[in-house]
Design a protein around this motif. Structure first.
Motif, short mmCIF file in Angstrom:
data_model
loop_
_atom_site.label_atom_id
_atom_site.label_comp_id
_atom_site.label_asym_id
_atom_site.label_seq_id
_atom_site.Cartn_x
_atom_site.Cartn_y
_atom_site.Cartn_z
N LEU A 1 8.28 0.75 -12.91
CA LEU A 1 7.98 1.59 -11.61
C LEU A 1 7.06 2.68 -11.73
O LEU A 1 6.38 3.09 -10.84
CB LEU A 1 9.37 2.40 -11.42
CG LEU A 1 10.40 1.71 -11.23
CD1 LEU A 1 11.67 2.26 -11.01
CD2 LEU A 1 10.12 0.46 -9.90
N ARG B 1 6.45 -1.47 -2.84
CA ARG B 1 7.17 -0.59 -3.46
C ARG B 1 8.52 -1.04 -3.47
O ARG B 1 8.79 -2.08 -2.47
CB ARG B 1 7.29 0.51 -2.11
CG ARG B 1 5.98 1.26 -1.99
CD ARG B 1 5.93 2.31 -0.91
NE ARG B 1 4.88 3.27 -0.78
CZ ARG B 1 4.03 2.94 0.14
NH1 ARG B 1 4.56 2.76 1.40
NH2 ARG B 1 3.04 3.87 0.12
N PRO B 2 9.60 -0.71 -4.14
CA PRO B 2 11.01 -0.96 -4.18
C PRO B 2 11.30 -1.12 -2.65
O PRO B 2 11.30 -0.37 -1.95
CB PRO B 2 11.66 -0.04 -4.68
CG PRO B 2 10.50 0.42 -6.04
CD PRO B 2 9.23 0.47 -4.88
N LEU C 1 10.43 -7.00 -10.47
CA LEU C 1 9.56 -5.98 -9.49
C LEU C 1 9.64 -6.90 -8.17
O LEU C 1 9.94 -7.86 -7.98
CB LEU C 1 8.29 -5.84 -10.08
CG LEU C 1 7.40 -7.33 -10.51
CD1 LEU C 1 6.68 -7.47 -9.41
CD2 LEU C 1 6.57 -7.15 -11.54
N THR C 2 8.91 -5.95 -7.35
CA THR C 2 8.81 -6.58 -5.83
C THR C 2 7.46 -6.66 -5.76
O THR C 2 6.58 -6.01 -5.71
CB THR C 2 9.38 -5.39 -4.80
OG1 THR C 2 10.77 -5.20 -5.20
CG2 THR C 2 9.43 -6.02 -3.51
#
Length: 89
Positions: free
Chosen positions: A18, A49-50, A76-77
């Motif tokens: 993050l 972004r999450p 992760l995105t």
């Protein structure tokens, strides 16, 4: 290893992921369509972004000439794709 140590290691790994600056926002400004053929350029991992809809953003970039190889939804995105330098900026 005890469970508490594994939990701490997982939390540290998540914090490290993050802490990486994102290459694109949840709703990025998309460049004009690319003129290069698919497959040219380098492979990049684009992080979002999450909570962002990685599949929708990857689809938008695919329409701009990015050869999307994988969409990430868990660790992760984001997505991985091959693109020319003009799209990577």
């Amino acid at each position: 290893m005890p469970t508490s140590i594994l939990s701490r290691l997982a939390a540290l790994a998540a914090a490290a992921v993050l802490a990486v600056p994102t290459a694109a926002a949840a709703a990025p400004q998309l460049p004009a369509p690319a003129t290069a053929a698919a497959g040219e350029g380098a492979t990049f991992i684009v992080t979002l972004r999450p909570g962002a809809d990685a599949a929708a953003v990857a689809s938008d970039w695919r329409g701009r000439g990015v050869d999307v190889a994988h969409v990430y939804r868990n660790a992760l995105t984001g997505f991985a794709g091959r693109m020319g330098p003009e799209l990577a900026e």
